[in-house]
Write a protein that holds these residues in place. Structure first.
Motif, PDB file in Angstrom:
ATOM      1  N   UNK A 166       0.838  -1.211   0.000  1.00  0.00           N
ATOM      2  CA  UNK A 166       0.000   0.000   0.000  1.00  0.00           C
ATOM      3  C   UNK A 166       0.871   1.259   0.000  1.00  0.00           C
TER       4      UNK A 166
ATOM      5  N   UNK B 125       0.916   9.281  -5.881  1.00  0.00           N
ATOM      6  CA  UNK B 125       1.015  10.709  -5.573  1.00  0.00           C
ATOM      7  C   UNK B 125       2.133  11.377  -6.361  1.00  0.00           C
TER       8      UNK B 125
ATOM      9  N   UNK C  91      -5.950  -0.201   1.502  1.00  0.00           N
ATOM     10  CA  UNK C  91      -5.873   0.397   2.832  1.00  0.00           C
ATOM     11  C   UNK C  91      -6.920  -0.192   3.776  1.00  0.00           C
TER      12      UNK C  91
ATOM     13  N   UNK D 278     -13.638   9.766  -0.690  1.00  0.00           N
ATOM     14  CA  UNK D 278     -13.842  10.553   0.528  1.00  0.00           C
ATOM     15  C   UNK D 278     -12.534  10.951   1.206  1.00  0.00           C
ATOM     16  N   UNK D 279     -11.544  10.103   1.088  1.00  0.00           N
ATOM     17  CA  UNK D 279     -10.281  10.377   1.776  1.00  0.00           C
ATOM     18  C   UNK D 279      -9.539  11.490   1.045  1.00  0.00           C
ATOM     19  N   UNK D 280      -9.142  12.548   1.751  1.00  0.00           N
ATOM     20  CA  UNK D 280      -8.396  13.608   1.056  1.00  0.00           C
ATOM     21  C   UNK D 280      -7.040  13.091   0.587  1.00  0.00           C
ATOM     22  N   UNK D 281      -6.548  13.684  -0.488  1.00  0.00           N
ATOM     23  CA  UNK D 281      -5.315  13.191  -1.112  1.00  0.00           C
ATOM     24  C   UNK D 281      -4.154  13.101  -0.133  1.00  0.00           C
ATOM     25  N   UNK D 282      -4.081  14.064   0.742  1.00  0.00           N
ATOM     26  CA  UNK D 282      -2.910  14.095   1.632  1.00  0.00           C
ATOM     27  C   UNK D 282      -2.956  13.000   2.690  1.00  0.00           C
ATOM     28  N   UNK D 283      -4.120  12.340   2.805  1.00  0.00           N
ATOM     29  CA  UNK D 283      -4.229  11.274   3.807  1.00  0.00           C
ATOM     30  C   UNK D 283      -3.662   9.941   3.311  1.00  0.00           C
ATOM     31  N   UNK D 284      -3.370   9.837   2.018  1.00  0.00           N
ATOM     32  CA  UNK D 284      -2.823   8.565   1.518  1.00  0.00           C
ATOM     33  C   UNK D 284      -1.345   8.433   1.884  1.00  0.00           C
TER      34      UNK D 284
END
Lengths: 596, 596
Positions: A312, A320, A352, B590-596
């Motif tokens: 992951x 990204x 995830x 739903x998850x914002x990009x920076x949360x990955x």
């Protein structure tokens, strides 16, 4: 990409799902509160990120090699292993009596995940040593314990599990290796063992083989198997190493993955017999071996979570970074990083959600293990033991099956680059492929779930789990958020499907064994989906509560979103699995054998 | 294990599902009836079983190698390729005008499957040549056709498709290679192309590269891309080979699988410019490239079926040979071959059902292609073209995704032996992993399905397919057998789920593109499950009819049992997929990009 241990997520599980505060109330674990967990995990992260992870690709490119009976591990492994034992990491979960740190499994499991994320091949050596340690702790004589346990707990010597023979894989009844008593308390062991992980290597001075073999006149089948310790080097009275024992590595396998981990063919007794020491009593070997197998099965489940986490992280980092195509919603004018594309998001979220769900399930199982072994109250111990034993096939079977899905998605996120070995995503895909096979295939786990864990008690434990889940559904209903409602709906449907299957297994188990076992793996997958989903549901509720308190909003929101995704995309698989099991059994065995 | 071409199953599909009798009524296919199909398939089976399949393991162990710009293929490949072209296999589906055999795709597709089952790496070279042939046939000038087509149709020269550049994978708008007109009708081509399958090799004297590049002043994006022929060696007036062109292979990739197939990095124009010839008109290159991509996409779908078939055959052979454990139903007193165990049966049936379902779907698609190109009536052509185009993303996307599941199960059936490379099961697992990526990832196929194939016509073709399926449900109801009833139930549920999703895609396509594309791959998987299941339903009915007539009872019973299994275990996945798509879109993004 560098592996970053998900310490925050691990601590969330340890604190809120596994309830380390309750674990720390168990006799013997008084020091093992959240602060200890955090300190240990942070130190462990540093070690694995810095020392073990950098060797992962090297191990794949430059695997262990065999020459003239000697196995040379990947350059760097020996030194990393030295640091591993120096750091006391092998001793983490073992008793203080043998110089262990006696930490709860609730904490140790997270450390084991990190080690495996960092390097699955490297981590296998400690994993097997843990298994050997467990077996000796449970069944070894004081004399055997005195000679071997401290060395195993420290990691100065490593352990192996010798079960498989060419004709005896899943079916240990077929074991043919034999052990002849010498009249002096020792035995001479003869036979060939295959698939022996770290059966030979150069990282330590001595290897302690635990070997299944038959004594003369033993009953046929699994009730005639005994367990022996066969050291690579004999151990003198003073603890120093003596003569080389008659066990030799004649080759190692050329494998799809975990290439750095040597998989040995061991030959016992070609030069007169390997000296072995009986563990416990004759003919009870399988029983003892199951002790170490259960520990190892849990650990292999954690391996699944570990490799899923790394896959992951690598995929997310790539998504990204890689710029390709304009987003379908026009939110970026021109090409954007691919994490903007909904299907890439779907893949990353699947990876995830499955990883977090399995980690949560494993964490809760670890806490049950701790309570089962340390609770003062016998009824509490028994209840936790039953819960833990129900979870072991799920942790092993489901987490490893999901690791195949996750590592495959990891390749897919990388597109064409994923197929190029230098990228590294393919290694996880290859490495993970053994996890559903060794320490009992998924089918073996599923047989355990169907037979010992469901049918035997008439589905009581399974129904108790469903009862707990129903309580969580009530809490979700009380929350009332859109996420909680979506989760409640899917969780309830999945729980009902689970209960249908449990009733089916209990009712048909004896009358129609083919039908029930035709659905055994689907049942395992269904139950894993459900129980991991349940832990995600609990996580959602906890995260909502903490969010209201203003605690770490970004993390809590991500946890809620991930749980919601799990509900919509993973739990939604469950009703169909029920249909296949309950209504589809006949078609599994309808085709006559000769038609295949 | 030796590959045995499933000629009987292929002919069943060709005769009863694809209706070769109707294909043979199309102008130009008068000779292509069932007898021809049978004769061609039997000859093709002999060639692939005897000549191509034996090189498959060699190719994996001893891949193509690069040295000083030259690529040497696996020993034996060159000779096998010589026999391949001598046998006329490359010419199978190409026009008689260029010395092709002008057979329908309905027959050729089965031959292509055999070649790919025998050796995925080997088969890629012809696959790419087919693509180049298609592009030239459609858009090439007469002059270009005269110089290149006969050589490509015979296979004396091979073709390549040069799309990808380091920054331009799925996103061809990013193509930067450039072509400068020289005033004499030729162009000089400059740039770097990567992932070029058989971009360099030693099996033939000349390689015909089809290359995407931009002419000076071309519009940005995909509307400014032109297509060029760049031969490895220039071709003299008399057809003999002239000077070496300025295109060079600077390296080949080290890949997870299909190792014998060289994947080249090609450098164009480092020494003054590679001479290229425009195909069709400037700036219409992508359009032409799509012609060859559509041919190639169908063929890659067939690759998925092909590798699944081989994986199944190998696993079935192992399961019928390996003895391990007593059957749960006590039907054998003692250990039995593992095919007796229900979970092994479940795995084999899953492999078999998916493979047969996808083969049936591909066969029907091929017949539609033939009608779309050969029917006298324009309306019939158009209807078949629309049906074919709807099926292409399913054949490509679904058959390749299913090949990942099937080859993974193939490893699992082998247990620990599956993880050992010498066994061979792992090669299929590795080889298959590219299929969901190249010629457009599954997400790209799904975008096509959602956008061009569903939303654009307001779901008309999709609904027409559903209408056809409903008719089959009616026939199943009339049959009334237990198998037909089970199939009818699952097929109806799956069709309704499909219609829900189609309605959702049509309704939300513009308003909520993120939501629709979040479910694009699940939609593709759902539609593939359904359409392949529909063909299994048709097969079931046909087999029931033929069984009553006493025709080949064992085969017909197996077909019925396999169809029933498909209904219970594959079609049952569909309603959950619908829920995830229609109710689960929000959680994908739903998850914002920076949360990955």
């Amino acid at each position: 990409m560098t592996y970053r241990a998900p310490v925050k997520d691990m601590l969330f599980d340890i604190e809120h799902l596994a309830r380390i505060d309750q674990v720390a109330q168990l006799p013997g674990f008084e020091e093992a509160g959240l602060d200890t967990a955090q300190a240990v995990l942070e130190e462990c992260a540093k070690f694995n990120e810095g020392v073990v992870a950098p060797l992962n690709v090297d191990g794949d490119k430059n695997p262990s090699s065999w020459k003239d009976g000697q196995v040379t591990t990947t350059p760097g492994f020996k030194e990393a292993y030295r640091q591993y034992i120096e750091g006391g990491w092998q001793a983490l979960q073992h008793p203080a009596e043998y110089d262990g740190q006696a930490l709860p499994k609730t904490i140790a499991a997270a450390c084991i995940e990190m080690l495996n994320s960092a390097n699955l091949s490297f981590a296998l050596c400690p994993l097997l040593t843990d298994g050997a340690t467990e077996a000796l702790l449970t069944a070894g004589s004081d004399a055997l314990k005195d000679v071997y346990l401290r060395k195993l707990v420290s990691g100065e010597w490593t352990g192996t599990m010798n079960l498989t023979e060419p004709q005896a894989g899943s079916d240990l009844a077929m074991v043919r290796s034999r052990a002849e008593p010498q009249g002096d308390g020792t035995y001479k062991v003869f036979g060939t063992k295959i698939f022996i992980t770290y059966g030979e290597h150069d990282m330590v001075d001595n290897i302690v083989h635990l070997v299944l073999a038959r004594v003369p006149g033993a009953p046929e089948g699994v009730k005639g198997i005994s367990l022996f310790v066969v050291p690579k080097f004999m151990v003198n009275q003073d603890g120093s190493l003596g003569a080389r024992n008659d066990v030799h590595c004649v080759s190692i396998e050329h494998k799809l993955g975990i290439k750095a981990s040597p998989t040995a063919v061991l030959q016992y007794g070609d030069n007169g017999g390997a000296i072995g020491y009986l563990v416990g009593q004759e003919n009870r070997g399988l029983e003892y071996m199951f002790i170490m197998m259960n520990a190892a099965r849990y650990a292999v489940g954690v391996q699944g979570i570990a490799v899923a986490e790394t896959a992951y992280q690598k995929a997310a980092a790539y998504a990204k970074d890689r710029v390709q195509s304009r987003p379908v919603d026009g939110s970026v004018n021109g090409s954007a990083t691919i994490v903007h594309h909904p299907d890439v998001r779907r893949m990353l979220m699947t990876m995830r959600a499955l990883t977090e769900g399995c980690r949560a399930m494993a964490s809760v199982a670890a806490a049950a293990y701790d309570a089962a072994h340390h609770a003062a109250d016998a009824a509490v111990r028994q209840q936790n033991q039953a819960f833990y034993e129900f979870l072991v096939p799920l942790v092993k079977g489901y987490s490893t099956e999901m690791s195949l899905e996750v590592t495959s998605l990891g390749v897919q996120v990388h597109g064409g680059m994923g197929f190029i070995e230098e990228t590294g995503a393919a290694q996880y895909y290859r490495d993970a492929r053994i996890l559903t096979i060794y320490e009992g295939t998924t089918a073996i786990q599923a047989n355990d779930l169907v037979g010992r864990k469901t049918a035997r008690d008439g589905g009581q434990v399974a129904q108790a789990v469903a009862g707990q889940i129903e309580k969580t559904e009530g809490e979700l209903a009380r929350s009332g958020s859109a996420e909680a409602r979506a989760m409640a709906k899917r969780l309830a449907a999945a729980r009902k499907a689970f209960l249908d299957v449990v009733a089916y297994v209990v009712k048909e188990g004896k009358a129609a064994p083919n039908a029930v076992f035709a659905g055994s793996v689907p049942y395992l997958m269904l139950a894993g989906n459900l129980v991991a989903g349940w832990q995600m549901a609990r996580s959602l509720l906890i995260a909502e509560g903490l969010l209201q308190k203003g605690q770490d909003a970004a993390f809590m929101r991500a946890k809620i979103a991930t749980a919601r995704f799990y509900a919509d995309h993973i739990l939604s698989r469950v009703p169909g699995q029920r249909d296949a099991i309950v209504e589809g059994a006949d078609s599994v065995t309808a085709l006559p054998l000769e038609a295949f």
